[in-house]
Design a protein around this motif. Structure first.
Motif, PDB file in Angstrom:
ATOM      1  N   UNK A   1      -5.003   9.767  28.798  1.00 50.69           N
ATOM      2  CA  UNK A   1      -5.853  10.501  27.862  1.00 50.69           C
ATOM      3  C   UNK A   1      -6.790  11.466  28.581  1.00 50.69           C
ATOM      4  N   UNK A   2      -6.986  11.265  29.859  1.00 51.74           N
ATOM      5  CA  UNK A   2      -7.880  12.157  30.591  1.00 51.74           C
ATOM      6  C   UNK A   2      -7.139  13.191  31.437  1.00 51.74           C
ATOM      7  N   UNK A   3      -5.849  13.295  31.232  1.00 48.85           N
ATOM      8  CA  UNK A   3      -5.111  14.351  31.933  1.00 48.85           C
ATOM      9  C   UNK A   3      -4.048  14.923  30.993  1.00 48.85           C
ATOM     10  N   UNK A   4      -4.492  15.343  29.822  1.00 47.20           N
ATOM     11  CA  UNK A   4      -3.554  15.950  28.872  1.00 47.20           C
ATOM     12  C   UNK A   4      -3.375  17.398  29.257  1.00 47.20           C
TER      13      UNK A   4
ATOM     14  N   UNK B   1     -10.342  16.921  30.808  1.00 46.05           N
ATOM     15  CA  UNK B   1      -9.129  16.779  31.604  1.00 46.05           C
ATOM     16  C   UNK B   1      -7.956  17.586  31.093  1.00 46.05           C
ATOM     17  N   UNK B   2      -8.226  18.595  30.285  1.00 42.03           N
ATOM     18  CA  UNK B   2      -7.111  19.352  29.706  1.00 42.03           C
ATOM     19  C   UNK B   2      -7.020  20.779  30.187  1.00 42.03           C
TER      20      UNK B   2
ATOM     21  N   UNK C   1     -10.481  15.444  21.349  1.00 37.52           N
ATOM     22  CA  UNK C   1     -11.064  14.104  21.474  1.00 37.52           C
ATOM     23  C   UNK C   1     -10.399  13.127  20.504  1.00 37.52           C
ATOM     24  N   UNK C   2     -10.041  13.614  19.326  1.00 35.41           N
ATOM     25  CA  UNK C   2      -9.301  12.768  18.385  1.00 35.41           C
ATOM     26  C   UNK C   2      -7.976  12.331  18.993  1.00 35.41           C
ATOM     27  N   UNK C   3      -7.333  13.273  19.666  1.00 35.57           N
ATOM     28  CA  UNK C   3      -6.055  12.955  20.300  1.00 35.57           C
ATOM     29  C   UNK C   3      -6.260  11.935  21.418  1.00 35.57           C
ATOM     30  N   UNK C   4      -7.358  12.083  22.168  1.00 34.87           N
ATOM     31  CA  UNK C   4      -7.657  11.104  23.222  1.00 34.87           C
ATOM     32  C   UNK C   4      -7.863   9.721  22.628  1.00 34.87           C
ATOM     33  N   UNK C   5      -8.552   9.675  21.485  1.00 32.38           N
ATOM     34  CA  UNK C   5      -8.764   8.397  20.809  1.00 32.38           C
ATOM     35  C   UNK C   5      -7.416   7.792  20.395  1.00 32.38           C
TER      36      UNK C   5
END
Lengths: 207, 222
Positions: free
Chosen positions: A31-34, A62-63, A151-155
């Motif tokens: 999630x921190x390297x999308x 991280x994107x 951020x929603x995608x990270x969640x």
């Protein structure tokens, strides 16, 4: 992770021992390297560029590594109007991305065709052909909205399970990771939508 | 100062034998009347407009299409009639049917003389099989992509065009979307607040609202 007692875990952490699970570590890394695929279709792309630049700075999440090749990308940001002439190329790029892959549908056009919905040349939403994880309304959405979607995608990634019944889609061999590319027809794209994944809303007139 | 359209018209007609030029008046605020040129002499006339030292229209900024459907024009005509032995003039309304056609419109400027625009039109025979016009790309190179766009959206075939293909729509596409009788493919999708044309489409796709019995208008008395 559910096997470890939260209190014990917290106690161990206080003593300098960090306990985690494979799933948590794996999702934390993902999630921190999308890495988004580097392409833009219309004015939404300008907002996407602004998001990537220093003022909004998507690197904080991280994107920042926009990849010029679908083979190295995790995320497709469909930023702008998808014309019917462009739609097969978008689906093909999506198919070329390796799993796990995610799609953000950015702006009114990418969601539904937006102001061009009644026209002949604009696709009425990219979700007719590929599955979308996060939709961002707006015309165009501000960079903050794109960051919110990110951020929603990270969640969402954080909550994905690696094993068990409700495991992530990309780990299920029965789930397709490629979708049929529509063909250019005499009057429209053929088919006009992928019936397997496209579930349009129905209007209720009898109430 | 550019010469008037009438002067340009007479110059063309004296220079090119047999060229048939009509002035299409524009009574609107812009007052931009245009020259309708016959297809047989179109390329010669265009060359004349470009090369004549006093005119030198060396720059074609814009080329576009117009679709004219078949239409009926009502006119009042004075007709001489013999009523009871004496000749009388009576007014009669006549209806004239004008068959449909397509037009290509070019806007020309002169960079050398800093004048313009002059607007020229070419007209096809009909809207069906005869949608052919001479291409003016050999005269003005800037018309190349715009003539392709006219071909793509209106279906006018430009003869003598170096590369006449669709430019915006895909090659397999069969329709001409800017024609007035074009109907887009019916892939209607949910609209929360349909209105006008969209409402008509919505009605076709959903069962009509059931007949109401009138009870819904009765409100409870306090």
């Amino acid at each position: 992770m559910s096997d470890i007692d939260e209190g014990l875990r917290s106690e161990l952490q206080r003593q300098g021992i960090w306990v985690t699970s494979m799933q948590e570590l794996y999702n934390w890394g993902r999630k921190n390297s999308i890495w988004p695929l580097q392409f833009g279709l219309a004015c939404c792309a300008i907002e996407m560029i602004a998001t990537a630049a220093s003022r909004y700075d998507i690197a904080r999440f991280g994107g920042e590594v926009f990849r010029p090749s679908p083979r190295q990308a995790d995320l497709m940001i469909v930023a702008g109007t998808v014309t019917k002439k462009m739609a097969p190329q978008i689906v093909r790029l999506y198919n070329q991305m390796p799993d796990p892959k995610y799609v953000i549908s950015m702006g009114a056009c990418a969601i539904s065709g937006g102001p061009f919905k009644q026209g002949y040349n604009v696709l009425k939403g990219i979700d007719r052909y590929i599955p979308v994880d996060v939709y961002i309304p707006g015309c165009p959405p501000r960079p903050e909205a794109l960051l919110h979607a990110f951020m929603e995608l990270q969640r969402k990634i954080d909550e994905q399970k690696l094993t068990g019944a409700g495991k992530a889609e990309h780990l299920d061999p029965d789930q397709p990771s490629e979708f049929p590319v529509p063909a250019f027809g005499g009057h429209d794209l053929e088919p006009a939508a992928n019936a397997d994944i496209f579930r349009p809303m129905k209007m209720e007139r009898n109430q | 100062m550019m010469e008037s359209l009438e002067q340009i018209k007479s110059q063309i007609e004296s220079a090119i034998l047999g060229a048939k030029i009509d002035i299409v008046p524009n009574a609107g605020p812009s007052q931009q009347s245009s020259l309708l040129i016959d297809n047989g002499h179109a390329r010669k006339v265009a060359k004349f407009l470009r090369d004549h030292p006093a005119l030198r229209f060396d720059f074609c900024t814009n080329a576009t299409g117009v679709d004219w459907l078949e239409r009926v024009v009502t006119k009042k005509v004075k007709v001489k009639k013999i009523v009871e032995g004496t000749e009388k003039e009576e007014e009669e309304t006549q209806q004239e049917k004008i068959p449909g056609y397509l037009e290509a419109v070019y806007h020309l400027y002169s960079i050398e003389h800093k004048h313009g625009p002059i607007i020229i039109r070419l007209r096809t025979d009909d809207r069906g099989e005869g949608t052919r016009l001479p291409s003016l790309t050999p005269i003005w190179r800037s018309a190349e992509f715009q003539e392709r766009e006219i071909f793509d959206l209106y279906g006018i075939r430009f003869e003598g065009h170096p590369d006449l293909r669709r430019i915006l729509m895909w090659d397999e596409f069969k329709d001409y979307p800017m024609r007035k009788d074009y109907r887009e493919p019916d892939d209607y999708e949910y609209e929360p607040t349909p209105h006008d044309d969209v409402l008509e489409k919505a009605k076709q796709h959903y069962a009509p609202r059931p007949q109401l019995d009138g009870a819904e208008n009765i409100t409870a008395q306090p």
